[in-house]
Design a protein around this motif. Sequence first.
Motif, PDB file in Angstrom:
ATOM      1  N   SER A   1      -5.206   3.066  -3.880  1.00  0.00           N
ATOM      2  CA  SER A   1      -4.859   1.722  -3.441  1.00  0.00           C
ATOM      3  C   SER A   1      -6.042   0.795  -3.623  1.00  0.00           C
ATOM      4  CB  SER A   1      -4.457   1.751  -1.960  1.00  0.00           C
ATOM      5  OG  SER A   1      -4.236   0.444  -1.484  1.00  0.00           O
TER       6      SER A   1
ATOM      7  N   PHE B   1      -7.643   1.144   4.340  1.00  0.00           N
ATOM      8  CA  PHE B   1      -6.817   2.138   5.027  1.00  0.00           C
ATOM      9  C   PHE B   1      -7.274   2.330   6.463  1.00  0.00           C
ATOM     10  CE2 PHE B   1      -5.633   3.649   0.858  1.00  0.00           C
ATOM     11  CZ  PHE B   1      -4.384   4.186   1.052  1.00  0.00           C
TER      12      PHE B   1
ATOM     13  N   ASN C   1      -3.385  -0.530   4.797  1.00  0.00           N
ATOM     14  CA  ASN C   1      -2.460   0.598   4.756  1.00  0.00           C
ATOM     15  C   ASN C   1      -2.725   1.440   5.991  1.00  0.00           C
ATOM     16  OD1 ASN C   1      -1.363   0.386   1.879  1.00  0.00           O
ATOM     17  ND2 ASN C   1      -3.571   0.308   1.558  1.00  0.00           N
TER      18      ASN C   1
END
Length: 138
Positions: free
Chosen positions: A32, A36, A18
């Motif tokens: 999530s 990230f 992400n």
Amino acid sequence: MRSNKNQKSAMDTSSQQNIIAHGTKIVGDIESKGPFRIDGAIEGNVKTEGKVVIGKSGSVVGTLVAVNVDIEGKFSGKLHLKGTLSLKSSAQIDGEVQVNKLAVEPGATFNATCTMGAVKTLANDGGEKVKDSKGQSA
């Protein structure tokens, strides 16, 4: 009809990264399973089962729960990590840090209370459990 290859990629999102791009600001909580990369700004709580990288232009204000985190930018708040926190020379940290391992490059700013070895995880009832670095309840 879908092939097995398409079904697998549609279901397995834990390996997809992400990205919060430079110039993007998110206010709110994010959860999530995947990793990230943050080059923008987040004001809120981030929880992931993956790794988080906060780039030089990135900033997070809030609580960050993850496995491993590499920081080049700014973080202010609470960090709860099962693994390693790696601070690059440009990192600026303020707040509370709870990690298993810590690596700090010369030049990093680390203004935080730090607990190492024991990782607190949230229990299902909203209380907190304390686990050691091997995941055993203390």
